[in-house]
Design a protein around this motif. Structure first.
Motif, short mmCIF file in Angstrom:
data_model
loop_
_atom_site.label_atom_id
_atom_site.label_comp_id
_atom_site.label_asym_id
_atom_site.label_seq_id
_atom_site.Cartn_x
_atom_site.Cartn_y
_atom_site.Cartn_z
N THR A 129 0.82 -1.20 0.00
CA THR A 129 0.00 0.00 0.00
C THR A 129 0.86 1.26 0.00
O THR A 129 1.88 1.32 0.67
N CYS A 130 0.40 2.23 -0.77
CA CYS A 130 1.01 3.56 -0.71
C CYS A 130 -0.11 4.54 -0.36
O CYS A 130 -1.15 4.54 -1.01
N LEU A 131 0.09 5.32 0.68
CA LEU A 131 -0.97 6.22 1.14
C LEU A 131 -0.63 7.66 0.79
O LEU A 131 0.51 8.09 0.96
N ILE A 132 -1.64 8.37 0.33
CA ILE A 132 -1.47 9.80 0.10
C ILE A 132 -2.55 10.50 0.91
O ILE A 132 -3.73 10.25 0.71
N ALA A 133 -2.13 11.30 1.84
CA ALA A 133 -3.09 11.91 2.76
C ALA A 133 -3.02 13.41 2.63
O ALA A 133 -2.03 14.04 2.99
N ASN A 134 -4.05 13.98 2.09
CA ASN A 134 -4.17 15.43 2.10
C ASN A 134 -5.48 15.74 2.77
O ASN A 134 -6.52 15.73 2.14
N THR A 135 -5.44 15.96 4.06
CA THR A 135 -6.68 16.13 4.80
C THR A 135 -7.31 17.47 4.47
O THR A 135 -6.68 18.34 3.87
N SER A 136 -8.56 17.64 4.88
CA SER A 136 -9.33 18.80 4.43
C SER A 136 -8.75 20.12 4.89
O SER A 136 -9.04 21.16 4.32
N ASN A 137 -7.95 20.11 5.95
CA ASN A 137 -7.40 21.39 6.41
C ASN A 137 -6.00 21.63 5.90
O ASN A 137 -5.38 22.62 6.24
N MET A 138 -5.48 20.71 5.09
CA MET A 138 -4.18 20.97 4.49
C MET A 138 -4.40 21.83 3.25
O MET A 138 -5.49 21.89 2.72
N PRO A 139 -3.36 22.52 2.77
CA PRO A 139 -3.57 23.53 1.73
C PRO A 139 -4.32 23.00 0.51
O PRO A 139 -4.11 21.88 0.07
N VAL A 140 -5.18 23.88 0.00
CA VAL A 140 -6.12 23.46 -1.02
C VAL A 140 -5.44 23.11 -2.34
O VAL A 140 -5.87 22.20 -3.04
N ALA A 141 -4.35 23.78 -2.67
CA ALA A 141 -3.70 23.52 -3.95
C ALA A 141 -3.09 22.11 -3.96
O ALA A 141 -3.09 21.42 -4.97
N ALA A 142 -2.59 21.67 -2.81
CA ALA A 142 -2.03 20.33 -2.74
C ALA A 142 -3.12 19.28 -2.85
O ALA A 142 -2.87 18.15 -3.22
N ARG A 143 -4.35 19.69 -2.51
CA ARG A 143 -5.47 18.78 -2.67
C ARG A 143 -5.75 18.58 -4.16
O ARG A 143 -6.11 17.51 -4.60
#
Lengths: 586, 471
Positions: free
Chosen positions: A295-309
């Motif tokens: 498994t490879c996980l990529i976590a960009n949670t909702s409060n992390m910067p929007v552009a990285a989302r």
């Protein structure tokens, strides 16, 4: 995230204005989609618009305190990911910075900014075993050696897709870090285990093939009624609380893919933590190794910067394609693509672009189809075959499927798993609505089920579908007149359909045994319901009143098959009991 | 520090100033009016020759001669343990007449995202003493669980009841000894009426809860823009107490609807392209930056648990505010108008309510081994009863089977006995689950298909069925 390696000389610019994640710079000499470092803290950003000498940049980090006049430094290369051994068992943010390394570098549990880290450990050494010899001709994409990356997965070291190829003049064997040369070609080209690839560009393949093998999910409602193919695409739309994330987690845990890339795009922090804590402890049902090993996980949670989302789904699919090139079957889960679309909308509105439907940019549909088209069953340029299956969760506002993200997604994907708030409310999980969902792969996958499970899989499934359909129609009448007003045979159908729902469609994701159901068990539960059905109708024809038929002791035991580990014996006994108890009635 | 008297435009809550030196994005601004009054604001957009400022206290009375000072730093909250017991206005200025606050630290109110890798998964059960929550939608430490309510419903009573009764069972066992982590309540009020504020304050004072609380009050007649910083001040304080001082902090934010209205007002003043129903397109991100500040961090004792309250306009949960909230928070508690009019207190409708973190926070060693099964069975039985109610209206009870009638009785008793407990009763989890078994035992054993057979043997009350039949 990869550091710029290009030696292209680019001129630096000066910040002109700052508004949230959008920064404009004057006199910056950069190409579209180049990565730039913004401000004195060097925040990572990407060029998204160029107008005259004003360049617009979306910044992947928080911009508080950044002021006009600060420098912007170009790197001359587009947003790329680092590819090589070390990506499995890793957890990244949306621009492939490993979160564990960030924690160490920042010395805090909170995400500071201006800290960069390569996507794979450049120091760590790996045991490289060559697969080619000196004098062999190699071309772009060819496998030159393997590295045991995790107990489950051998990482194939490949000639980069943009290489000219040539004759191998030197090849190493032994322990190397990813930046050391392992193969040298007569053209002078040196090949390392480390590659880079721009995230917004699909990795090349020879051709896309028609998928014929199912991606077995271990979820009865999916494998049984709405299967997805290896290399297929699926959407899971549903209002909040309907179980999107649990379904995605179940797929990530039990799907029979070689590699799973899980993209948590703008979702909850605690949910990502659950994945991070659970996966290393869970066992992969096919290999017995830790699930995290594949498994490879990529976590960009909702409060992390929007552009990285906005970028995280591209990071994920590029990593998936890289493993596909090695000949693996990769499954990518994106939870949730709506957050990605909203990130596009947010950036678009900061750019003051003309909005399309509901404020989303006019290119929403194009971006979605571009993304889903990167899925498929492919012949790779090195002759191997591999697949990328994409399963995207969609979070329609208010659960209204007519909104643009759901609609544009449904135009592209071939499997639709409709989550239903009503079912979730009565705790029918997985709350996938069997009347609304569909899978366009069903016919092309039937031969596989016939060969590998049972020859009468399609017929039995059709019986189940018909029964459930009939139930739906009868329920409308029951709502008006009550169940007892129906003729006996219809009452019996309702009862059978209830068992199909409770024993077969419902599945407890939190039960140790029930959480994963192999196709054989899926078939047997469905078939047990059919056995009851056939015997019950026989009894009814023989004149037994419906109350007596539905009242037999054995029938409720159908609901407990799911939790049985040795289900074969249990079902055999149960089927015998059902038949004998019904026989006794006439 | 340079002072500018170059205001070019004043529009709604915004002031535009020409500048000749760079100003940082998000920096704090002081505006001095001609009569000497000072207002504070924040930079919303910074370009090389002008900045847009949002003024917290409103723009009334500002003219083009007002002077503008840029403080060169982003908004900070002075934090200290001494804040406990204090009452502040919506911008963090004390209004209780107490001594001046001497901060230990000044913290950026925007807050940084917690690295998902550093989080600890929340699984510590909080006993709220409310059966409909503990039994059916369990709250755990580090969770964010909003209350979806609507105007005219007693959401405040429920929030107060939870604040008053919340304990963690292990604490009870440890007795009154003050060692270990303490419990604190942070109350962030946004645009609530003075009467509601009094209700909260009276209750805090009456129960002595005030000394372990920090209160931020932005009332309905305070400037709307100020509301956008009130929750951030509250959460910054919460994070400090939780992660530096080891408190278990419960943050109550009310009313998030007013907060979102303030966001919309600013968005409109900036002439932004609006999203759904005129709310800004970045509202999801903005709300996430508040809600995601709940949680636990590995290696730290304390926790931040959030209980935001929002009133759904027109009782509509597809409205953008509850909708976006539901996508970020870990579940929701619905307050129901029908139950309220039936006099059920607290009127929680458990069916649409949900706690996403429940499954890991209950079970053996946490609550009780039978908790999950009992919950599932009650949900299924109550949903069945609810469905049948519609039918009864058409065909009458006589047309239904015996079992269906039992489901109907179950649904009635569930509401009257399980959900309805009044605002002053605190039930332990044991009491809640036993009550659940009392009700479930109305149904025949083989209807309990969600419960493990051993558990049925252990808890099922044989005599209840007989009674129910006789009745």
């Amino acid at each position: 995230m990869s550091q710029a390696t290009d030696t292209d000389v680019r001129e630096d610019g000066i910040i002109e204005s700052v508004s949230g994640p959008v920064v404009t710079a004057r006199d910056l000499d950069a190409r579209m989609n180049d990565v730039v470092y913004v401000g004195s803290e060097g925040l990572m950003g990407e060029v998204i618009e160029i107008e005259g000498n004003i360049t617009t940049i979306q910044v992947y980090e928080e911009t508080s305190g950044v002021s006009p006049g600060e420098p912007v430094e170009g790197t001359g290369s587009p947003l790329s990911v680092d590819l090589g051994p070390g990506m499995l068992d890793a957890i990244y943010d949306g621009v492939q910075r490993p979160l564990d390394v960030l924690e160490e570098k920042m010395g805090s549990a909170f995400l500071d900014r201006g800290v960069d880290a390569p996507g794979i450990d450049l120091e760590k050494t790996w045991e490289f075993t060559p697969e080619v010899e000196e004098g062999d001709e190699v071309e772009a994409g060819d496998i030159v050696g393997t590295v045991p990356e995790t107990p489950s997965i051998d990482h194939k070291v490949m000639v980069p897709p943009d290489s000219e190829g040539g004759e191998v003049v030197a090849i190493e064997s032994g322990n190397f870090n990813v930046e050391e040369t392992v193969v040298e070609l007569d053209s002078g080209e040196e090949i390392q285990m480390h590659q880079e690839w721009p995230v917004r560009q699909q990795r090349p393949t020879v051709e896309k093939e028609t998928p014929t093998e199912p991606l077995i999910s271990g979820q009865r409602v999916l494998d049984g009624l709405f299967p997805i193919a290896k290399g297929g695409t699926a959407a899971i739309p549903g209002p909040f609380g309907s179980g999107k994330t649990v379904t995605q987690h179940q797929l990530a845990k039990w799907a029979d893919a070689d590699i799973v890339v899980y993209v948590g795009c703008g979702e909850r922090g605690n949910e990502m933590t659950e994945v991070i804590e659970d996966f290393p402890e869970l066992e992969d049902p096919t290999t017995g190794n830790a699930l995290m090993d594949r498994t490879c996980l990529i976590a960009n949670t909702s409060n992390m910067p929007v552009a990285a989302r906005e970028s995280c789904v591209y990071t994920g699919i590029t990593i998936a394609e890289y493993f596909r090139d090695m000949g693996y079957d990769v499954a990518l889960m994106a939870d949730s693509t709506s957050r990605w679309a909203e990130a596009m909308r947010e950036i678009s509105s900061r750019l003051e672009e003309m909005p399309g439907e509901e404020g989303y940019p006019a290119y929403l549909s194009a971006r979605l189809s571009e993304f889903y088209e990167r899925a498929g069953y492919f012949e790779n340029i090195n002759g191997t075959e591999g697949s990328v299956s994409v399963i995207g969760a969609v979070s329609p506002p208010g659960g209204d499927f007519s909104e643009p993200v759901t609609q544009n997604t449904l135009r592209i994907v071939k499997t639709f798993w409709a989550l239903d708030a009503d079912l979730a409310e009565r705790r029918h999980f997985p709350s996938i609505n069997w009347n609304e969902s569909y899978s366009l792969y069903r016919d092309q996958l039937d031969p596989w089920f016939e060969d590998n499970v049972r020859a009468d899989w399609p017929e039995t499934r059709q019986w189940a579908i018909d029964t459930l359909d009939e139930e739906a129609e009868l329920q409308e009448i029951v709502q008006l007149v009550g169940k007892d007003a129906l003729p006996e045979d219809q009452q019996l159908t309702l009862e059978i359909a209830r068992y199909l729902r409770e024993a077969w469609l419902q599945q407890n994701a939190f039960h140790d045994v029930d959480t994963f159901c192999e196709p054989e068990k899926t078939y047997r539960i469905m078939d047990a319901a059919k056995t009851y059905n056939d015997a019950a109708f026989e009894a009814l024809d023989a004149g037994v009143p419906v109350e007596e038929i539905t009242d037999i002791d054995a029938a409720p035991r159908l609901n407990r098959i799911g939790v049985q580990e040795d289900y074969n014996e249990y079902i055999d006994d149960l089927e015998d009991d059902i038949e004998s108890q019904l026989r006794e009635l006439y | 520090m340079k002072e500018y008297q170059t205001i070019t435009e004043i529009s709604g809550p915004l002031v535009f100033v020409e500048t000749d030196e760079p100003v940082g994005y998000d920096d704090i601004v002081e505006i001095e009016l001609s009569d000497g009054e000072t207002r504070r604001g924040q930079v919303l957009e910074s370009a090389s020759d002008y900045v847009a400022i949002q003024v917290f206290e409103g723009t009334e009375g500002i003219d083009r001669d007002a002077s503008v000072r840029f403080l060169g730093e982003t908004m900070k909250m002075p934090v200290t343990e001494d804040l406990l017991g204090r009452v502040m206005d919506g911008t963090g200025q004390p209004i209780d007449g107490g001594p001046e606050i001497v901060p230990d630290e000044r913290r950026d109110i925007v807050g940084e995202a917690i690295n998902p890798f550093s989080r600890e998964y929340p699984e510590e059960f909080i006993q709220t003493g409310v059966s409909a929550i503990d039994g059916m939608n369990t709250l755990v430490r580090g969770q964010k669980l909003p209350i979806f309510s609507a105007s005219g419903l007693p959401h405040n009573d429920l929030a107060l009841q939870i604040a008053r009764q919340a304990t963690v069972p292990e604490e009870e066992e440890a007795g009154d000894d003050d060692e270990g982590s303490e419990f604190a309540v942070i109350f962030g009020a946004m645009g609530i009426t003075a009467e509601e504020a009094n209700e909260f304050m009276d209750d805090f004072e009456r129960t002595g809860a005030l000394e372990r609380s920090v209160v931020f009050m932005n009332l309905a007649d305070d400037p709307a823009v100020e509301r956008t910083i009130t929750p951030r001040l509250a959460l910054t304080t919460a994070e400090y107490l939780a992660f530096e001082k080891d408190y278990h902090v419960l943050v109550i934010l009310t009313d998030m609807t007013n907060y979102c209205e303030a966001l919309r007002e600013i968005g409109a003043a900036r002439e932004e392209v609006p999203g759904r129903r005129g709310y800004p397109g970045y509202m999801y991100t903005d709300l996430a930056q508040l809600y995601e500040r709940a949680g636990r961090i590995e290696g730290r004792e304390g926790s931040v648990t959030q209980l935001p309250i929002l009133t759904m306009p027109g009782d509509d949960d597809t409205h953008p505010i509850p909708d976006l909230t539901g996508y970020i928070t870990e579940g929701q508690i619905y307050i129901d108008r029908d139950l309220n009019s039936q006099g059920i207190q607290p009127p929680i409708n458990v069916l649409p309510s949900l706690s996403r973190l429940m499954d890991d926070g209950i079970g053996e060693g946490l609550t009780r081994a039978d908790h999950a099964d009992v919950k599932d069975q009650i949900f299924a039985a109550y949903a069945e009863g609810e469905d049948l109610r519609d039918l009864v209206n058409i065909v009458g009870r006589e047309a239904l089977s015996e079992l269906d009638n039992k489901y109907l009785d179950f649904a009635d008793r569930f509401e009257e006995e399980f959900v309805d407990q009044g605002t002053d009763t605190a039930r332990s989890i044991d009491e809640t689950l036993e009550l659940g078994w009392d009700l479930l035992s109305m149904l025949p054993k083989d209807a309990l298909n969600r419960i493990d057979e051993d558990l049925i043997e252990e808890h099922y009350r044989e005599d209840e069925t007989a009674e129910a039949v006789e009745a």
